[in-house]
Design an enzyme around this catalytic site. Structure first.
Site, PDB file in Angstrom:
ATOM      1  N   HIS B 257     -11.343 -64.752  40.388  1.00 28.41           N
ATOM      2  CA  HIS B 257     -12.404 -65.731  40.143  1.00 28.41           C
ATOM      3  C   HIS B 257     -13.604 -65.379  41.010  1.00 28.41           C
ATOM      4  O   HIS B 257     -13.425 -65.090  42.194  1.00 28.41           O
ATOM      5  CB  HIS B 257     -11.917 -67.149  40.437  1.00 28.41           C
ATOM      6  N   ARG B 273     -21.992 -72.335  37.712  1.00 27.31           N
ATOM      7  CA  ARG B 273     -22.757 -71.326  36.992  1.00 27.31           C
ATOM      8  C   ARG B 273     -23.172 -71.839  35.622  1.00 27.31           C
ATOM      9  O   ARG B 273     -24.224 -71.515  35.128  1.00 27.31           O
ATOM     10  CB  ARG B 273     -21.969 -70.019  36.909  1.00 27.31           C
TER      11      ARG B 273
END
Lengths: 245, 623
Positions: B257, B273
């Protein structure tokens, strides 16, 4: 210059005939962004590999690492050492059976609570895989979720004066569980059913209203509000039963 | 010796394990789950992304179907998954979600009107139909075109796990928590249960069962940096590995990740994000958009990780006492929106690094997140090689995820596979009679007692278990990380072989009495290093790049040679390396291999040619 931290940690291994309960002192250089999880792991790996404690997610979500930190029950992985003084005293949570050092058995306590409160949806309906789900208002779902956020860390029980006096008291965690199902329309139980579970000194009427449970709850559950609400509802139920309604 | 008998023994009491136990109990069989921690503290509780199922009720979910979910899953896997499994899974997921609602999960529900979802930093607005009010809602997560991630507000894994454990309590499924299985009991053909160590007293206990299930979750803690819980240490894999009879599938397929918080490696979710958060380097400049103009931050997790590591290698990393990292910037959202839309991120940042993400940058680095590989099973969850043994959830390689897991498919797999495998176990148990051979049981107990005694007496040596574990983690960190090369992996394998030698010479410093944590670590260290060798050797031999497995010396996917699943077996306990074999990735390819549509263009022309449609779906690797 980094601080040197002094840890006073409760030590006792019930499985070791030579072990007696005592506080043991460990010194550790504080590092940047150090948590109690990191500190205890380092003490175990560098100083005493027999030191027992419980961590799991170490992200403050799962509720495994309840302990008494400088006098106050809390989740150790959520605590940064920079928020603590140079000297840190760590004790296991009271009320629960001690496993060793800082590790306690919360699992057995909570499974007994599930049985006592019948911690599941009571319904006569059977699941039909061919049918769409029953509708529910989103605000109602959210209010159930709010009461379902307990992580079963045991901090509220450890901080509860009644629980300290009566080991079989349901505690805020157990009473909140009842509040959770009472709020859920999928559960067909009535207040008379809930009264059977909590309408006594081991349930809602055992609460002395000191409300340390809410003070220490790491999930910030509205325990004061819910326990007060249940007490009123159970009081009304008792009166109705008394007057035969 | 206390001996406990049950029809079904489930090792692990997270979502997958408990879901299996429910099916067994509903069919009238007794079931016991063993767990290192109270069931509700299992790592399943931490999953926050949501649970993918094509219900099609929500805004952005219109026209969704299991077929679309299937296609997203296969593309996400970079065609490494078993497509029959993916089909079965996608068909069943909506029913399981509804059943969870019946059992009490407080799913978020549809509220009619306009809903905003953020993607690539831009708001996308979709309308929820009034006739769907109150049905189970879903949101856009994992980058799928259709919104299908069902959520229980901000606590999906928690809400589902609590509900499933409630059902276990109702049905009388026993959970023996603080209990660690340390060896399976088997006679070379059939598994009869396990020898377990009680983590309340340290005593050994025998569990005998007609069917045993490995449901112990992932193995992230083999890695130096992992978002996983400390109990995700490959314990269940090791039980199977040590039999030498059953293979691990695709251990080299490991998802990283991009945004793990430094230094704790706690996950900062993809939502940052999605909300337009950007990654910055040491000069506080964006860099993800440099290599390929027009391609901004929110590419797939694997591709973002690769670009982060490359950029740090080129000198873009921020030096810190905890190693190099990069910055995640969500300051553009402002305090109010962060508080309302990303409250968990705000709290995490405030708590440990002690920063305010509305004003300060968040230190992040890539960390191991999920293992697509695991104990290889058939479609029914059965472990080939040992009758009566099953595996399910992250511990298993069923194989739904191939070389990259679709966001929100891990929770869904736990519940869907748990239900399906549980029903298969109930079928297996109908009329099954098992004869327990006491010699086999006594032998295993004796072997484990001697092993423990040997560790306490430092019979084989005095290697420190924590130092050996650190050496294993370092080796994987250096050689089998986000970017891999033949040289790096060969060095990693060599280093791990030395570490294995050390692991065999571990001895305790402490007295080993009671629930001694050093003994717990020592009992599994050799198996952990063997698992790590399966990751590294599998990655070394796989001379292609597929999904999360990225070889810089073989940057293209090679379907001609590698449309396969690696099967790693540790045939003899004294071997220094696993034996690798291969099988086709899927029995059939209803969705023939094609581009994933993002990345370095390494998947060939097909990816670029089918631009908008696949590009969109290819993002489906996140979550």
């Amino acid at each position: 210059m980094n601080r040197q931290l002094l840890f006073n940690i409760f030590r006792y291994n019930p499985q070791d005939p030579e072990s007696a309960p005592h506080l043991e002192r460990f010194a550790l250089d504080e590092s940047d962004a150090m948590t109690l999880h990191l500190a205890l792991t380092r003490i175990r790996e560098e100083q005493d590999p027999s030191l027992q404690f419980d961590f799991c997610c170490r992200a403050g979500v799962c509720g495994s690492c309840g302990m008494v930190i400088n006098g106050r029950p809390g989740l150790a992985c959520r605590v940064a050492t920079r928020d603590l003084p140079d000297e840190i005293t760590l004790l296991p949570l009271p009320v629960f059976q001690l496993v060793g050092d800082l590790s306690v058995d919360t699992g057995s306590w909570f499974r007994d609570m599930y049985d006592a409160t019948e911690s599941w949806i009571h319904t006569r309906e059977l699941f039909d895989p061919a049918k769409p789900e029953k509708r529910m208002d989103n605000a109602l779902a959210e209010s159930i979720h709010e009461l379902d956020r307990c992580v079963e860390c045991g901090c509220c029980v450890a901080a509860c004066a009644t629980a300290r006096l009566r080991p079989d008291f349901l505690g805020a965690a157990g009473l909140n569980r009842v509040a959770r199902f009472r709020a859920d329309p999928r559960d067909e139980r009535t207040d008379r059913d809930y009264y059977e579970i909590i309408g006594n000194d081991l349930g809602i009427f055992g609460c002395m209203g000191l409300l340390a449970c809410e003070d220490v709850c790491p999930q910030h559950l509205p325990l004061r509000n819910r326990l007060g609400f249940l007490r009123r509802k159970m009081g009304v139920t008792a009166l109705k039963q008394f007057f035969g309604k | 010796m206390q001996t406990v008998y049950t029809d079904v023994l489930v090792i692990g009491a997270g979502l997958a394990g408990e879901r299996v136990a429910i099916e067994a109990a509903q069919a009238g069989f007794s079931a016991i789950c063993l767990s290192l921690v109270p069931a509700r503290h299992s790592h399943s509780a931490v999953a926050q992304g949501g649970m993918q199922a094509a219900l099609g009720n929500c805004a952005g979910g219109e026209g969704d179907s299991p077929d679309a979910h299937f296609a997203d899953t296969v593309r996400g896997s970079d065609w490494g998954c078993d497509q029959e499994v993916a089909q079965l899974f996608a068909e069943r997921a909506p029913v399981e979600i509804r059943q969870l609602a019946h059992w009490g999960v407080p799913w978020s529900r549809v509220t009619p009107g306009a809903h905003t979802h953020f993607r690539d930093g831009a708001p996308i607005e979709r309308e929820a139909r009034p006739e769907n009010a109150g049905l189970i809602d879903a949101s856009g997560f994992g980058g799928t075109d259709k919104w299908r991630a069902c959520r229980a507000f901000d606590g999906t894994g928690h809400g589902v796990l609590f509900t499933v454990d409630n059902v276990c309590a109702k049905l009388g499924v026993e959970v023996h928590d603080k209990t660690e299985a340390i060896a399976l009991i088997q006679d070379g053909e059939m598994c009869f249960g396990c020898v377990a160590r009680c983590l309340r007293t340290g005593e050994l206990r025998v569990y005998l069962s007609k069917a045993s299930v490995i449901a112990t979750g992932g193995f992230g803690r083999l890695f130096l940096h992992s978002t996983n819980a400390v109990i995700s240490d490959g314990g269940g894999h090791i039980l199977v590995l040590n039999t030498g009879l059953a293979p691990m599938g695709n251990m080299e397929a490991v998802q990283f990740h991009p945004t793990a918080l430094v230094p704790t490696d706690i996950l900062i979710g993809d939502a940052c994000r999605d909300h337009g958060g950007t990654l910055l380097d040491a000069n506080k400049e964006r860099f993800l958009n440099i290599r390929e103009p027009g391609d901004g931050e929110p590419a797939g997790r694997d591709e973002v990780c690769r670009r982060m590591v490359r950029h740090m290698r080129q000198g873009g990393g921020v030096a810190s006492p905890h190693g190099e990292h990069l910055w995640l910037d969500i300051r553009h959202l402002g305090a109010e929106r962060i508080a309302s839309e990303l409250p968990a991120v705000r709290e995490l940042c405030a708590r440990i690094p002690g920063i305010d993400p509305a004003r300060q940058l968040i230190p992040v680095r890539p960390a191991q997140h999920y293992g697509m590989g695991g104990v290889r099973t058939g479609k029914d969850g059965h472990v080939p090689g040992l009758k009566g043994l099953f595996a399910v959830g992250e511990a298993a390689c069923w194989d739904l995820h191939g070389f990259n897991r679709l966001g929100g498919n891990s929770l869904a797999e736990a519940v869907v596979a748990g239900g399906m495998v549980g029903r298969k176990i109930a079928e297996f148990l109908q009329g099954a009679e098992v004869t327990f051979n006491s010699a086999v049981i006594d032998d295993e107990v004796k072997r484990q007692t001697e092993r423990i005694g040997g560790l306490i007496r430092c019979k084989a040596g005095t290697e420190n278990v924590y130092k050996v574990r650190q050496a294993m983690r370092q080796a994987l960190d250096e050689g089998a990380n986000v970017l891999r090369t033949g040289t790096g992996l060969a060095a990693c394998v060599a280093s791990l072989r030395e570490t294995l030698d050390r692991a065999r010479r571990v001895g305790l410093k402490s007295n080993g009495l009671g629930v001694n944590p050093e003994l717990s670590a020592a009992l599994k260290i050799e198996g952990q290093v063997k698992l790590a060798l399966m990751v590294a050797l599998g990655a070394l031999k796989r001379t292609e790049s597929r999904g999360c497995h990225h070889r810089e010396d073989f940057p293209a996917r090679d379907d001609g040679a590698w449309l396969t699943r690696t099967l790693a077996t540790w045939k003899n306990p004294d071997d220094d390396l696993p034996t690798l074999e291969y099988e086709p990735a899927s029995p059939a390819y209803p969705l023939p291999p094609d581009g994933r549509g993002h990345g370095d263009g390494q998947t060939g022309a097909s990816g670029a040619a089918s631009a908008p449609a696949t590009a969109r779906n290819a993002d489906a690797v996140r979550g």
